[in-house]
Design an enzyme around this catalytic site. Structure first.
Site, PDB file in Angstrom:
ATOM      1  N   HIS A 140     -10.124 152.583  -5.480  1.00  0.00           N
ATOM      2  CA  HIS A 140      -9.679 151.238  -5.125  1.00  0.00           C
ATOM      3  C   HIS A 140      -9.072 151.199  -3.738  1.00  0.00           C
ATOM      4  O   HIS A 140      -8.691 152.214  -3.178  1.00  0.00           O
ATOM      5  CB  HIS A 140      -8.677 150.671  -6.155  1.00  0.00           C
ATOM      6  CG  HIS A 140      -7.369 151.392  -6.226  1.00  0.00           C
ATOM      7  ND1 HIS A 140      -7.133 152.416  -7.106  1.00  0.00           N
ATOM      8  CD2 HIS A 140      -6.209 151.216  -5.541  1.00  0.00           C
ATOM      9  CE1 HIS A 140      -5.899 152.853  -6.960  1.00  0.00           C
ATOM     10  NE2 HIS A 140      -5.306 152.141  -6.006  1.00  0.00           N
ATOM     11  N   GLU A 194      -4.067 157.752  -1.708  1.00  0.00           N
ATOM     12  CA  GLU A 194      -3.737 158.077  -3.088  1.00  0.00           C
ATOM     13  C   GLU A 194      -4.898 158.877  -3.655  1.00  0.00           C
ATOM     14  O   GLU A 194      -6.058 158.537  -3.435  1.00  0.00           O
ATOM     15  CB  GLU A 194      -3.541 156.804  -3.915  1.00  0.00           C
ATOM     16  CG  GLU A 194      -3.228 157.061  -5.380  1.00  0.00           C
ATOM     17  CD  GLU A 194      -3.098 155.795  -6.204  1.00  0.00           C
ATOM     18  OE1 GLU A 194      -2.603 155.879  -7.337  1.00  0.00           O
ATOM     19  OE2 GLU A 194      -3.490 154.701  -5.737  1.00  0.00           O
ATOM     20  N   HIS A 208      -2.917 151.031   0.860  1.00  0.00           N
ATOM     21  CA  HIS A 208      -3.453 152.381   0.709  1.00  0.00           C
ATOM     22  C   HIS A 208      -4.883 152.339   0.186  1.00  0.00           C
ATOM     23  O   HIS A 208      -5.368 151.305  -0.244  1.00  0.00           O
ATOM     24  CB  HIS A 208      -2.564 153.245  -0.203  1.00  0.00           C
ATOM     25  CG  HIS A 208      -2.552 152.850  -1.640  1.00  0.00           C
ATOM     26  ND1 HIS A 208      -1.623 151.976  -2.161  1.00  0.00           N
ATOM     27  CD2 HIS A 208      -3.345 153.205  -2.692  1.00  0.00           C
ATOM     28  CE1 HIS A 208      -1.837 151.823  -3.454  1.00  0.00           C
ATOM     29  NE2 HIS A 208      -2.892 152.548  -3.806  1.00  0.00           N
TER      30      HIS A 208
END
Length: 134
Positions: free
Chosen positions: A7, A130, A79
């Protein structure tokens, strides 16, 4: 090591308003808001078919998103999340290469119920990364 894009996260000052933009303007289907107190955020996910967009709103006084929104009051990309097959092996390989893992270096459980780690943006071209266990 690097797997698929899981994502892209966008920090927003108002989750309901941001959700309305995606739902009403772009015709997106959104998940229900999910509070993640251990991460200091409330999130909504938008499935685009090949990946997801995550909308993040601060939750609580110590939210890491609050500082981001102080610098970017309208919000913005926060992010990018990639999947990895083995998050511990990925962490160890990255640390050996000099990358900084944020927090205490141990995975926490993310919004999808899987272990996640965050990597310092200064080590990745100014982008907070991440990693999520696939």
């Amino acid at each position: 090591m690097l797997g698929r894009l899981n994502h892209v996260a966008i920090a927003v000052p108002d989750l309901a308003a941001a959700s309305a933009v995606y739902r009403d303007t772009l015709g997106a289907t959104l998940t229900e808001p999910q509070a993640l107190p251990e991460h200091g955020v409330t999130v909504v996910f938008i499935d685009t078919g090949n990946t997801k967009v995550e909308l993040l709103e601060p939750l609580g006084e110590n939210s890491p998103i609050a500082a981001f929104l102080e610098k970017n009051p309208a919000g913005g990309m926060h992010h990018i999340c990639y999947e990895v097959d083995d998050i511990i092996a990925a962490r160890d390989r990255l640390k050996a290469a000099g990358a900084r893992v944020l927090g205490d270096g141990n995975p926490t459980i993310g919004a999808h119920g899987k272990p996640v780690l965050f990597l310092h943006p200064k080590d990745f071209l100014g982008t907070l990364v991440e990693l999520e266990q696939a």
